[in-house]
Design an enzyme around this catalytic site. Structure first.
Site, PDB file in Angstrom:
ATOM      1  N   HIS A 220      76.778  27.843  40.392  1.00 10.41           N
ATOM      2  CA  HIS A 220      76.357  28.013  39.000  1.00 10.41           C
ATOM      3  C   HIS A 220      74.878  27.646  38.863  1.00 10.41           C
ATOM      4  CE1 HIS A 220      80.631  27.650  37.524  1.00 10.41           C
ATOM      5  NE2 HIS A 220      80.733  26.908  38.600  1.00 10.41           N
ATOM      6  N   TYR A 221      74.274  28.038  37.719  1.00 12.72           N
ATOM      7  CA  TYR A 221      73.070  27.344  37.281  1.00 12.72           C
ATOM      8  C   TYR A 221      73.368  26.666  35.953  1.00 12.72           C
ATOM      9  CZ  TYR A 221      71.787  31.635  34.564  1.00 12.72           C
ATOM     10  OH  TYR A 221      71.764  32.723  33.740  1.00 12.72           O
ATOM     11  N   THR A 222      72.595  25.589  35.673  1.00 10.76           N
ATOM     12  CA  THR A 222      72.900  24.757  34.508  1.00 10.76           C
ATOM     13  C   THR A 222      72.323  25.321  33.218  1.00 10.76           C
ATOM     14  OG1 THR A 222      70.920  23.482  34.959  1.00 10.76           O
ATOM     15  CG2 THR A 222      72.987  22.643  35.868  1.00 10.76           C
TER      16      THR A 222
ATOM     17  N   GLU B   4      76.848  22.932  40.400  1.00 14.52           N
ATOM     18  CA  GLU B   4      75.888  23.302  39.362  1.00 14.52           C
ATOM     19  C   GLU B   4      74.483  23.023  39.891  1.00 14.52           C
ATOM     20  OE1 GLU B   4      75.840  24.702  36.431  1.00 14.52           O
ATOM     21  OE2 GLU B   4      77.873  24.551  35.589  1.00 14.52           O
TER      22      GLU B   4
ATOM     23  N   HIS C 138      79.486  32.232  39.749  1.00 10.19           N
ATOM     24  CA  HIS C 138      80.272  32.266  38.519  1.00 10.19           C
ATOM     25  C   HIS C 138      80.357  33.700  37.998  1.00 10.19           C
ATOM     26  CE1 HIS C 138      81.185  29.821  34.590  1.00 10.19           C
ATOM     27  NE2 HIS C 138      82.241  30.422  35.079  1.00 10.19           N
TER      28      HIS C 138
ATOM     29  N   ASP D 110      75.449  33.602  35.747  1.00 10.18           N
ATOM     30  CA  ASP D 110      74.912  32.601  36.674  1.00 10.18           C
ATOM     31  C   ASP D 110      75.624  32.681  38.015  1.00 10.18           C
ATOM     32  OD1 ASP D 110      77.245  31.428  35.194  1.00 10.18           O
ATOM     33  OD2 ASP D 110      76.827  29.654  36.388  1.00 10.18           O
TER      34      ASP D 110
HETATM   35 ZN   LIG Z   1      78.595  28.781  35.524  1.00 12.30          ZN
END
Ligand SMILES: [Zn+2]
Length: 278
Positions: free
Chosen positions: A52-54, A121, A168, A178
């Site tokens: 993921h990215y935050t 993340e 994701h 993401d």
């Molecule tokens: Zn995500």
């Protein structure tokens, strides 16, 4: 069976006599768990790794991910602190527990990926929209180094196959974009994590077609479904199908993720299937 029972009784008796078997029993207050016998026929909860990215900075990300709504196993800062020459990542949830990072999701027929995955993340703000168009925040080299080391350790320990290291956006393409097209999937692959197609195989499957020429929609849908995506195979190029194609392109052809079913995308999907899921 009788002999087994006798062995248990005898074991208990010996323990009682010697009072030296504490490592094989755990007193939980109201009962005792006897742990001398181990069953080897088990498998791990963890079968997928989800990136993921935050979409926010480190402090805000940690605040959200330690709140009541969402959680994740690891957070990789964009500028990791270095101790003894090694990058420091945050672990918020033990790997044996289910973190809440994936939401409604599906990959290779498995739904609700939270139960079966470890989530990472990565601190990154994601898309940056300007009047000139959309750009993406880069993943700095020090962060990529930390992601590689963490991911490599996880896929090695759990024997996670390349096609089960996903974004994701791969497992929830209708809702999520993401970790985005700037994510270093190729670098991860070069370090033994996740999948990447071989150029020669892509060229072979392109078979002289113009890379930008349209591909057969139903055939591409079938390939993406076989690879893992939740997608219809009705040959209809609707918004849902375009989002899945875009998710695949962000992962494997980040230079163009417009969601068009072109021949190069079709050839990349065919090359991945031939390499990993023949
Ligand atoms: Zn995500």
């Amino acid at each position: 069976m009788k002999r087994h029972r006798f062995a248990l009784l005898a074991g208990g008796l010996v323990c009682a006599l010697l009072a030296a078997c504490s490592s094989t029993q755990i007193d939980r207050g109201a009962y005792i768990a006897y742990t001398r016998y181990h069953a080897p026929s088990v498998d791990s909860r963890v079968r997928f790794l989800v990136m993921h990215y935050t979409q926010s900075g480190e402090a805000r990300s940690l605040a959200v991910l330690t709140g009541d709504d969402v959680s994740v196993h690891y957070v990789v800062p964009d500028a990791p602190r270095i101790e003894n020459g090694e990058p420091v990542v945050y672990q918020l949830v033990p790997e044996t527990e289910r973190a809440w990072h994936a939401g409604k999701s599906e990959w290779q027929g498995t739904t609700e990926l939270n139960a079966a995955s470890i989530g990472i993340e990565n601190v990154n703000v994601g898309p940056i929209d300007t009047p000139q168009g959309r750009t993406w925040a880069p993943y700095p080299p020090a962060q990529v180094d930390a992601i590689v080391k963490l991911a490599k350790d996880i896929v090695t320990r759990y024997k996670i196959p390349p096609t089960r290291v996903v974004g994701h956006s791969d497992i929830a393409p209708q809702r999520k974009i993401d970790p985005g097209p700037a994510f270093p999937w190729r670098t991860l692959y070069d370090n033994g994590v996740g999948a990447w197609p071989d150029d020669a195989m892509v060229a072979q499957h392109l078979a002289g077609r113009d890379p930008k020429s349209p591909a057969d929609v139903a055939a591409l849908q079938q390939k993406l479904q076989r690879y893992g995506y939740e997608i219809a195979t009705d040959g209809v190029l609707d918004e849902k199908t375009r989002r899945v194609i875009a998710a695949f392109q962000m992962h494997f052809r980040p230079a163009d993720y417009a969601g068009n079913p072109d021949a190069e995308t079709d050839a990349i999907a065919a090359a991945l299937l031939e390499k990993y899921l023949p």
